[in-house]
Design an enzyme around this catalytic site. Structure first.
Site, PDB file in Angstrom:
ATOM      1  N   GLU A 111      -1.572   2.818  26.968  1.00  0.00           N
ATOM      2  CA  GLU A 111      -0.626   1.959  26.135  1.00  0.00           C
ATOM      3  C   GLU A 111      -0.429   2.431  24.750  1.00  0.00           C
ATOM      4  O   GLU A 111      -1.566   3.392  24.415  1.00  0.00           O
ATOM      5  CB  GLU A 111      -1.186   0.398  25.796  1.00  0.00           C
ATOM      6  CG  GLU A 111      -1.260  -0.403  27.424  1.00  0.00           C
ATOM      7  CD  GLU A 111      -2.201  -1.580  27.028  1.00  0.00           C
ATOM      8  OE1 GLU A 111      -2.548  -2.086  25.966  1.00  0.00           O
ATOM      9  OE2 GLU A 111      -3.093  -1.764  28.030  1.00  0.00           O
ATOM     10  N   LYS A 113      -0.964   2.669  20.935  1.00  0.00           N
ATOM     11  CA  LYS A 113      -1.832   1.820  19.896  1.00  0.00           C
ATOM     12  C   LYS A 113      -0.860   1.338  18.584  1.00  0.00           C
ATOM     13  O   LYS A 113      -0.321   2.273  17.702  1.00  0.00           O
ATOM     14  CB  LYS A 113      -2.693   2.846  19.668  1.00  0.00           C
ATOM     15  CG  LYS A 113      -4.042   2.023  18.490  1.00  0.00           C
ATOM     16  CD  LYS A 113      -5.168   2.948  18.360  1.00  0.00           C
ATOM     17  CE  LYS A 113      -6.199   2.163  17.632  1.00  0.00           C
ATOM     18  NZ  LYS A 113      -5.996   1.553  16.417  1.00  0.00           N
ATOM     19  N   ASP A 115       0.230  -0.131  15.337  1.00  0.00           N
ATOM     20  CA  ASP A 115      -0.345  -0.200  14.212  1.00  0.00           C
ATOM     21  C   ASP A 115       0.014  -1.535  13.200  1.00  0.00           C
ATOM     22  O   ASP A 115       1.198  -1.413  12.872  1.00  0.00           O
ATOM     23  CB  ASP A 115      -0.137   1.148  13.103  1.00  0.00           C
ATOM     24  CG  ASP A 115      -1.268   1.413  12.261  1.00  0.00           C
ATOM     25  OD1 ASP A 115      -2.234   0.558  12.234  1.00  0.00           O
ATOM     26  OD2 ASP A 115      -0.619   2.263  11.522  1.00  0.00           O
ATOM     27  N   TYR A 222      -1.571  -6.894  24.501  1.00  0.00           N
ATOM     28  CA  TYR A 222      -2.187  -5.925  25.077  1.00  0.00           C
ATOM     29  C   TYR A 222      -3.296  -6.541  26.071  1.00  0.00           C
ATOM     30  O   TYR A 222      -3.911  -5.620  26.674  1.00  0.00           O
ATOM     31  CB  TYR A 222      -2.342  -4.740  24.469  1.00  0.00           C
ATOM     32  CG  TYR A 222      -3.148  -5.234  22.934  1.00  0.00           C
ATOM     33  CD1 TYR A 222      -4.561  -5.590  23.090  1.00  0.00           C
ATOM     34  CD2 TYR A 222      -2.600  -5.020  21.746  1.00  0.00           C
ATOM     35  CE1 TYR A 222      -5.187  -5.722  22.089  1.00  0.00           C
ATOM     36  CE2 TYR A 222      -3.237  -5.146  20.501  1.00  0.00           C
ATOM     37  CZ  TYR A 222      -4.586  -5.699  20.897  1.00  0.00           C
ATOM     38  OH  TYR A 222      -5.174  -5.963  19.651  1.00  0.00           O
ATOM     39  N   LYS A 309      -6.450   9.177  18.924  1.00  0.00           N
ATOM     40  CA  LYS A 309      -5.462   9.163  17.761  1.00  0.00           C
ATOM     41  C   LYS A 309      -4.615  10.555  17.632  1.00  0.00           C
ATOM     42  O   LYS A 309      -5.035  11.458  18.005  1.00  0.00           O
ATOM     43  CB  LYS A 309      -6.555   9.483  16.700  1.00  0.00           C
ATOM     44  CG  LYS A 309      -7.162   8.000  16.409  1.00  0.00           C
ATOM     45  CD  LYS A 309      -6.373   6.865  15.362  1.00  0.00           C
ATOM     46  CE  LYS A 309      -7.184   5.590  15.494  1.00  0.00           C
ATOM     47  NZ  LYS A 309      -7.707   5.171  14.136  1.00  0.00           N
ATOM     48  N   CYS A 403      13.703   9.842 -20.727  1.00  0.00           N
ATOM     49  CA  CYS A 403      14.826   9.581 -19.800  1.00  0.00           C
ATOM     50  C   CYS A 403      15.519  10.744 -19.605  1.00  0.00           C
ATOM     51  O   CYS A 403      16.228  11.208 -20.277  1.00  0.00           O
ATOM     52  CB  CYS A 403      15.719   8.361 -19.932  1.00  0.00           C
ATOM     53  SG  CYS A 403      16.760   8.358 -18.665  1.00  0.00           S
ATOM     54  N   CYS A 406      19.465   9.788 -20.145  1.00  0.00           N
ATOM     55  CA  CYS A 406      19.936   9.186 -21.597  1.00  0.00           C
ATOM     56  C   CYS A 406      19.038   9.828 -22.703  1.00  0.00           C
ATOM     57  O   CYS A 406      19.420   9.386 -23.847  1.00  0.00           O
ATOM     58  CB  CYS A 406      20.079   7.969 -21.564  1.00  0.00           C
ATOM     59  SG  CYS A 406      18.535   6.850 -21.584  1.00  0.00           S
ATOM     60  N   CYS A 421      12.885   3.381 -18.337  1.00  0.00           N
ATOM     61  CA  CYS A 421      13.870   3.594 -19.521  1.00  0.00           C
ATOM     62  C   CYS A 421      14.305   2.464 -19.826  1.00  0.00           C
ATOM     63  O   CYS A 421      15.144   1.572 -19.243  1.00  0.00           O
ATOM     64  CB  CYS A 421      14.902   4.489 -18.980  1.00  0.00           C
ATOM     65  SG  CYS A 421      16.374   4.530 -20.031  1.00  0.00           S
ATOM     66  N   CYS A 427      22.268   3.872 -20.444  1.00  0.00           N
ATOM     67  CA  CYS A 427      21.874   4.925 -19.517  1.00  0.00           C
ATOM     68  C   CYS A 427      22.385   4.615 -18.189  1.00  0.00           C
ATOM     69  O   CYS A 427      22.725   3.869 -17.488  1.00  0.00           O
ATOM     70  CB  CYS A 427      20.306   4.597 -19.225  1.00  0.00           C
ATOM     71  SG  CYS A 427      19.522   5.538 -18.025  1.00  0.00           S
TER      72      CYS A 427
HETATM   73  P1  AMP Z   1      -9.525  -0.092  15.560  1.00  0.00           P
HETATM   74  O1  AMP Z   1      -9.076  -0.868  14.344  1.00  0.00           O
HETATM   75  O2  AMP Z   1      -9.283   1.493  15.113  1.00  0.00           O
HETATM   76  O3  AMP Z   1     -11.015  -0.482  15.610  1.00  0.00           O
HETATM   77  O4  AMP Z   1      -8.770  -0.211  16.638  1.00  0.00           O
HETATM   78  C1  AMP Z   1      -9.003  -1.396  17.469  1.00  0.00           C
HETATM   79  C2  AMP Z   1      -7.700  -2.059  17.228  1.00  0.00           C
HETATM   80  O5  AMP Z   1      -6.566  -1.446  17.833  1.00  0.00           O
HETATM   81  C3  AMP Z   1      -7.691  -3.410  18.047  1.00  0.00           C
HETATM   82  O6  AMP Z   1      -8.528  -4.446  17.151  1.00  0.00           O
HETATM   83  C4  AMP Z   1      -6.286  -3.616  17.939  1.00  0.00           C
HETATM   84  O7  AMP Z   1      -5.951  -4.397  16.763  1.00  0.00           O
HETATM   85  C5  AMP Z   1      -5.548  -2.461  17.980  1.00  0.00           C
HETATM   86  N1  AMP Z   1      -4.606  -2.030  19.203  1.00  0.00           N
HETATM   87  C6  AMP Z   1      -3.314  -1.794  18.898  1.00  0.00           C
HETATM   88  N2  AMP Z   1      -2.873  -1.294  19.960  1.00  0.00           N
HETATM   89  C7  AMP Z   1      -3.740  -1.840  20.889  1.00  0.00           C
HETATM   90  C8  AMP Z   1      -3.658  -1.544  22.451  1.00  0.00           C
HETATM   91  N3  AMP Z   1      -2.524  -1.337  23.160  1.00  0.00           N
HETATM   92  N4  AMP Z   1      -4.773  -2.097  23.072  1.00  0.00           N
HETATM   93  C9  AMP Z   1      -5.891  -2.489  22.263  1.00  0.00           C
HETATM   94  N5  AMP Z   1      -5.808  -2.494  21.035  1.00  0.00           N
HETATM   95  C10 AMP Z   1      -4.943  -2.163  20.203  1.00  0.00           C
HETATM   96 ZN    ZN Z   2      17.999   6.508 -19.525  1.00  0.00          ZN
END
Ligand code: AMP
Ligand code: ZN
Length: 666
Positions: A111, A113, A115, A222, A309, A403, A406, A421, A427
């Protein structure tokens, strides 16, 4: 008629539309129709409080205020993930697994990851019961009210599901929505958010859930945990969750060997930049639940899962110069001009430097070789200097004190990161920016005038403020570059037509700092005209619903400025709407406000002109031809085939005369 059934059917229908829109990305009705149905449901619920349901789609708009979020213990602990950074790490991991499981064939679910911020949601008998942040893994904060406003999260499940389980996922903010939020902040002179991830996680703990509802958050799922789930593997779990109505990204894949895992990683290492949201890696999970059980957990994380990563894409290049941009509110942004270099599939020539502190902290000097990285943001950023390559004669960067546009002395308020500014009226980029805001679509919506023309008009001395627009003549404009008779006439007509724009939008257009669209509406409704607003005291302003001290102060400052008062006075003389018009027409509403209609064909109940008038009386706009800006086509008999094709091509809903009547009637 059975009211309860009507209410339930409406709820089911709206839940389905939410699912179509937010999970499947394939809406089957227009936003407008959706809003109408939601309103209808809300009214029925108001009339019949006995059928109240916590999980009705009407609850999505939020409105509850949470002062302190309760701490609750997770039924199942939320673990972290171990990280790996190379293929060797993964091979080692597989070896460790095989030591435990014996040399059995392994399948992995791969899957992305995501963010954002993790969340655990409990469902009981198919209904969302509570949602809890990760916290320390053992206990987190109950953010149920905020989570319910996220429309891709089902309030009620479909199909057959276990009677109780937790589902885990990540709350994210896709790039597009993030950019839009920032655009709106910039419009009203606020500082934009720095990245989607922090904005998403900050959203979970907002006190007012209706604020959360406004943010385009999503939840990607997930993992399912619980007893008697009747699910044998991770991949099966994902598919089941999808069937119950959750958003599970289709990018998830089953791999039959570690080599296939590598293929997945390689693919997404390059393709991740095309995803609508941010990812910083891949998560690989042993697919089979029995095998997972056997592998178990370390103190912090499952042994059966591993995050891989991605390396943030980074290059080094030379910093040629630093330029400084001045925004509409006078705020200064330093920009790095780089030796062009290839990065993550694009050629990078510029990078943001944020502000003076950032330059000082990294000790960035002109001529340095710098490291540039592309994260979630669209504009890459400089993350450091290659000091080994620094020219020994280089000098520390001196931030500008005047600035660049101006020459005014810049100011920096205590506690603020940016320099400003202060030359509001002299300006050029500030003046041009203000006029551009004034004419923009959500403000005065002046047809025939665009941002570049504003700059042209200013540079030729034809306008110095937005009131000057109303004195422009065709003769004055005609000599300008690329200006033909027709376009000059359109411009002047467009300006004149803007005198019909209602007061609340004028109030937004004049660009009082922190007064965005919503605030402008509130102020217009409360004060009814500009004079009353101008005379309001600070205290009086603060007492208006939802107006805080910062906004109130900004309004006061705006009217304390004589220059502003003069400009407003001139707008008044030109006939711009500076008070709310209570229309005499008893049928008038603002039900269609913000919508553009195109009318085509022959109608039964209306003449074409009456139909157009009905659109305008209800706050809508009549367009002459179908374009991307059209919201609806009202079609009668014998609609022209070209128009029909155009509407279909642009996916603009075609509605009948009867549909239109239901829109304006209650
Ligand atoms: P970390 O924060 O680096 O420990 O990574 C773990 C976190 O990754 C988990 O707590 C999830 O919030 C997040 N995460 C994002 N995508 C996934 C995924 N596909 N499966 C499991 N965890 C995920
Ligand atoms: Zn200015």
């Amino acid at each position: 008629m059975d009211i309860q059934k009507i209410i339930q059917d409406l709820r089911d229908e709206l839940n389905q539309h939410n699912h179509n829109y937010y999970v499947l990305d394939t809406p089957t009705i227009s936003d407008f129709e959706f809003d109408q149905k939601l309103k209808q449901l809300q009214e029925l619920e108001n009339q019949h409080p006995e059928f109240y349901d916590d999980n009705s789609p009407t609850q999505r708009v939020g409105g509850t205020i949470t002062k302190n979020f309760n701490t609750v213990v997770h039924d199942y602990r939320m673990y972290s993930l171990d990280n790996s950074y190379s293929k060797e790490d993964l091979v080692d991991w597989e070896t460790r697994i095989q030591k435990v499981l014996g040399n059995v064939p392994l399948q992995y679910t791969c899957e992305l990851k995501y963010d954002g911020a993790s969340i655990s949601i409990t469902y009981e008998n198919g209904k969302l019961k509570r949602a809890v942040t990760r916290g320390d893994g053992f206990q987190g904060d109950d953010v149920t009210n905020n989570i319910k406003t996220i429309k891709s999260i089902p309030l009620k499940l479909k199909g057959e599901y276990p009677s109780r389980f937790d589902i885990r996922g990540e709350i994210i903010l896709p790039f597009e929505g993030f950019e839009k939020m920032n655009q709106e902040l910039i419009e009203i002179g606020e500082t934009p958010y720095s990245n989607p991830r922090n904005t998403a996680s900050g959203s979970l703990k907002l006190q007012d859930s209706s604020e959360v509802a406004k943010r385009p958050l999503e939840c990607l799922l997930y993992f399912i945990v619980g007893n008697n789930l009747n699910i044998e593997s991770q991949y099966e779990g994902l598919e089941a969750a999808r069937k119950w109505g959750f958003k599970v990204p289709k990018e998830a894949k089953l791999a039959n060997s570690i080599e296939e895992v590598f293929e997945y990683i390689n693919h997404w290492d390059t393709h991740r930049h095309n995803l609508p949201y941010e990812t910083d890696g891949v998560v690989i999970k042993v697919n089979n639940f029995h095998q997972q059980d056997e592998l178990g957990y370390t103190a912090k994380s499952p042994r059966w899962a591993m995050a891989y990563k991605f390396k943030a894409e980074q290059v080094s290049t030379k910093l040629n110069s630093i330029s400084y941009q001045v925004g509409r509110t006078g705020s200064i942004t330093p920009v790095a001009n780089l030796q062009p270099v290839q990065l993550a599939g694009t050629i990078v020539k510029r990078a943001s430097l944020h502000n003076a502190d950032q330059i000082e902290k990294l000790d960035i000097r002109i001529g340095d070789t710098v490291f540039v990285e592309k994260g979630g943001e669209i504009i890459p950023k400089i993350i450091g200097v290659d000091f080994a390559k620094r020219n020994p004669d280089s000098e520390p960067t001196l931030y500008i004190t005047k600035c660049p546009e101006c020459n005014s002395e810049l100011i920096r308020t205590e506690g603020e990161a940016n320099h400003y500014c202060p030359n509001f009226y002299g300006c050029p980029p500030q003046i041009i920016g203000r006029i551009q805001h004034f004419i923009s679509r959500k403000a005065m919506d002046i047809e025939g005038l665009g941002g570049e023309t504003v700059a042209l008009l200013f540079n030729n001395g034809l306008v110095k403020d937005y009131a000057d627009l109303y004195e422009l003549t065709v003769e004055q404009i005609l000599p300008l570059e690329r200006m033909a008779q027709k376009s000059a006439e359109n411009l002047v007509n467009g300006v004149q037509k803007s005198k019909d724009i209602p007061f609340e939008r004028v109030l937004y257009a004049i660009g009082i700092r922190y007064v965005g669209e919503t605030v402008a509406k509130k102020l217009a409704k409360h004060y009814k005209n500009i004079d009353a607003l101008q005379n309001a005291s600070l205290l009086d302003l603060i007492l208006v619903d939802e107006i805080g001290e910062k906004i109130a102060q900004s309004v006061i400052e705006f009217f304390e400025n004589k220059e502003n008062v003069k400009i407003i006075e001139r707008l008044k003389q030109f006939g711009v709407q500076l008070e709310l018009v209570e229309k005499f027409n008893p049928n008038a509403t603002d039900k269609l406000s913000g919508r553009t209609f195109v009318v085509s064909g022959v109608f039964e109940k209306f003449s074409r002109d009456d139909l157009k008038k009905a659109i305008e009386d209800n706050g809508g706009k009549v367009g002459s031809s179908i374009s991307a800006k059209t919201d609806f086509v009202v079609a009668g008999d014998n609609m022209g085939p070209a128009k029909l094709e155009k509407a279909n091509q642009l996916k603009i809903p075609i509605i009948s005369e009867t549909d239109f009547l239901t829109m304006i009637m209650d």
